[in-house]
Design a protein around this motif. Structure first.
Motif, short mmCIF file in Angstrom:
data_model
loop_
_atom_site.label_atom_id
_atom_site.label_comp_id
_atom_site.label_asym_id
_atom_site.label_seq_id
_atom_site.Cartn_x
_atom_site.Cartn_y
_atom_site.Cartn_z
N LEU A 75 14.02 -74.22 5.77
CA LEU A 75 14.55 -73.16 7.41
C LEU A 75 15.67 -73.22 7.22
CD1 LEU A 75 12.22 -75.51 10.07
CD2 LEU A 75 12.32 -72.47 9.38
N MET A 76 16.62 -74.20 6.08
CA MET A 76 18.52 -73.71 5.97
C MET A 76 18.65 -72.99 5.76
SD MET A 76 19.56 -78.07 6.68
CE MET A 76 20.75 -77.74 5.07
N ILE A 81 20.83 -67.58 4.00
CA ILE A 81 20.13 -66.34 2.90
C ILE A 81 20.60 -65.27 4.30
CG2 ILE A 81 18.92 -65.26 1.95
CD1 ILE A 81 17.40 -67.68 0.35
N PHE A 82 20.09 -64.91 5.57
CA PHE A 82 20.10 -63.91 6.66
C PHE A 82 21.21 -64.33 6.77
CE2 PHE A 82 19.72 -61.77 10.54
CZ PHE A 82 19.33 -61.18 10.50
N GLY A 83 21.36 -65.03 7.76
CA GLY A 83 23.45 -64.83 7.87
C GLY A 83 24.45 -64.73 6.30
N TRP A 84 23.95 -64.40 5.30
CA TRP A 84 24.78 -64.38 4.03
C TRP A 84 24.39 -62.43 4.05
CZ3 TRP A 84 23.35 -64.44 -1.52
CH2 TRP A 84 23.88 -63.77 -2.14
N ARG A 85 23.28 -62.47 3.91
CA ARG A 85 22.55 -60.96 3.61
C ARG A 85 21.77 -60.07 5.00
NH1 ARG A 85 24.82 -59.14 -1.44
NH2 ARG A 85 22.88 -57.47 -1.35
N VAL A 88 15.56 -59.68 6.31
CA VAL A 88 14.85 -60.55 6.69
C VAL A 88 14.09 -60.43 5.13
CG1 VAL A 88 12.88 -60.88 7.71
CG2 VAL A 88 15.07 -59.59 8.82
N VAL A 89 13.46 -59.95 3.98
CA VAL A 89 12.56 -59.19 3.62
C VAL A 89 14.22 -60.96 2.38
CG1 VAL A 89 11.89 -58.56 1.00
CG2 VAL A 89 12.58 -57.33 3.07
N LEU A 90 14.94 -60.95 2.13
CA LEU A 90 15.96 -61.44 1.27
C LEU A 90 15.54 -63.22 1.72
CD1 LEU A 90 18.57 -59.88 -0.02
CD2 LEU A 90 16.53 -60.67 -1.64
N ALA A 91 15.79 -63.00 3.28
CA ALA A 91 15.54 -64.50 4.16
C ALA A 91 14.99 -65.10 3.36
CB ALA A 91 16.14 -64.70 4.61
#
Length: 106
Positions: A75-76, A81-85, A88-91
């Motif tokens: 979850l973290m 990753i979502f906050g960075w990039r 949704v796919v990468l996260a």
């Protein structure tokens, strides 16, 4: 199988089908973008995702940290990753990879 269970399954299945199928058939071209129907349909996606996430994650929560650690790490990872990039796919892929690595390490 009991008749009441079968009836309940059919009713819930029918409502689920209608909830997913009918919005794709509605003509929303004459609706204002900020109208009630548009806001309702825009909120169904995130609500469905949150419901599926809660239903999937709740059984994994336990009192022992060693069993919950991969879940927390995954979850973290998703949030980071979502906050960075902002993808949704990468996260999702990154969170799944982090979860898998944490399961292998625990």
């Amino acid at each position: 199988m009991k008749a009441d269970l079968l009836a309940l399954a059919l009713v819930v299945g029918g409502c689920t089908w209608a909830f997913r199928y009918l919005p794709t058939r509605l003509d929303l071209s004459d609706q204002p973008p900020a109208g009630l129907r548009a806001r309702f349909l825009a909120a169904t996606g995130p609500a469905a995702i949150a419901t599926l996430a809660a239903a999937s994650l709740l059984p994994m929560v336990s009192a022992r940290l060693a069993e919950t650690l991969p879940l927390i790490a995954g979850l973290m990872g998703v949030v980071a990753i979502f906050g960075w990039r902002r993808s949704v796919v990468l996260a999702t892929l990154g969170g799944a990879a982090i979860y898998g690595v944490a399961c292998a390490l625990v």
